[in-house]
Scaffold this active site. Structure first.
Site, PDB file in Angstrom:
ATOM      1  CB  VAL A   1       4.588 -10.986   0.097  1.00  0.00           C
ATOM      2  CG1 VAL A   1       4.889 -12.119   1.005  1.00  0.00           C
ATOM      3  CG2 VAL A   1       3.265 -10.415   1.031  1.00  0.00           C
TER       4      VAL A   1
ATOM      5  CB  SER B   1      -6.972  -8.832  -2.457  1.00  0.00           C
ATOM      6  OG  SER B   1      -7.526  -9.485  -1.312  1.00  0.00           O
ATOM      7  CE  LYS B   2      -7.572 -13.490   1.043  1.00  0.00           C
ATOM      8  NZ  LYS B   2      -6.030 -14.464   1.117  1.00  0.00           N
TER       9      LYS B   2
ATOM     10  CE1 TYR C   1      -8.685 -11.394   3.506  1.00  0.00           C
ATOM     11  CE2 TYR C   1     -10.787 -11.993   3.012  1.00  0.00           C
ATOM     12  CZ  TYR C   1      -9.725 -12.267   3.314  1.00  0.00           C
ATOM     13  OH  TYR C   1      -9.204 -13.585   3.853  1.00  0.00           O
TER      14      TYR C   1
END
Length: 245
Positions: free
Chosen positions: A60, A154-155, A151
């Site tokens: 991706v 990014s979320k 993390y």
């Protein structure tokens, strides 16, 4: 059969929550392409075009690879109705000591990968009257946890990307929503639950008193994919058992 005759792509679909979602869709009559960098070693999924659950390789982070996934799925099945952009990785560590390569890996896989998947899927979704886009966030998108800088960032980006794209596509027959799981006994969540010291701390913050099951997240993903969610758009659906922070 709530998804009878439909076709879905689930990135990150060969393991963990992605595979649970793919299974739930297949049980409801959907043909599902489980896309990932490599097939899961414990599952023998046939190539695209064969069976209700099939495998297609994708990175991706690479726009050409993502486009090949969308094109290959459409050519094999003649339609695309649902995209679940669920591919993700985590690299823990305090921001001041986190390796730049680890930061790049998380952002390029989680956030950039979601963007590339959504961007590439929309033209195919529109060919046959529209469809559903479902992104995957996390409770850590809105809650501070030391060591989760890459993390969590990014979320959080995925949640805002979801809302913006929902507005941009509001005049088209596509809904764009986001699932935000809490502590789930699958994948990364299962690894956390095995650390007794850490888990004792976090378990006390869950009103339900337990970790969630992958099937419970899959049920929410099924709702966002079927006709019952027609009037739900630009929403972040938390599936976390009443998580208190």
């Amino acid at each position: 059969m709530r998804l009878a005759g439909k076709v879905a792509i689930v990135t990150g679909g060969t393991k963990g929550l992605g595979y649970a979602i793919a299974q739930a869709y297949a049980k409801e009559g959907c043909r599902v392409v489980c896309a990932a960098r490599e097939p899961d070693e414990g599952r023998e999924l046939p190539p695209v075009g064969e069976g209700d659950l099939a495998y297609h390789p994708v990175d991706v982070r690479d726009p050409d690879s993502v486009e090949a996934l969308m094109r290959g799925t459409y050519e094999a099945y003649g339609r695309l109705d649902v995209l679940v952009a669920g591919a993700g990785v985590s690299r823990a560590g305090p921001a001041q000591g986190l390796d730049a390569a680890h930061w790049d890996d998380v952002i390029s896989t989680n956030l950039n990968g979601t963007f590339l998947s959504v961007r590439s899927a929309v033209p195919y979704l529109l060919r046959d009257g529209g469809g559903r886009v479902i992104t995957l966030s996390s409770a850590l998108a809105t809650r501070v946890a030391p060591g989760s800088s890459a993390y969590a960032a990014s979320k959080a980006g995925i949640e805002m990307l979801t809302r913006v794209v929902a507005v941009e596509l509001a005049g088209k027959p596509i809904t764009v929503n986001c699932l935000s799981p809490g502590f789930i006994d699958e994948g990364m969540g299962r690894q956390l639950a095995r650390n007794e010291t850490v888990w004792d701390y976090y378990r006390g913050k869950i009103a339900a008193g337990r970790a969630g099951r992958a099937e419970e997240v899959a049920d929410a993903a099924l709702f966002l994919a079927d006709d019952g969610s027609d009037y739900v758009n630009g929403h972040v659906l938390e599936v976390n058992g009443g998580l208190r922070w």
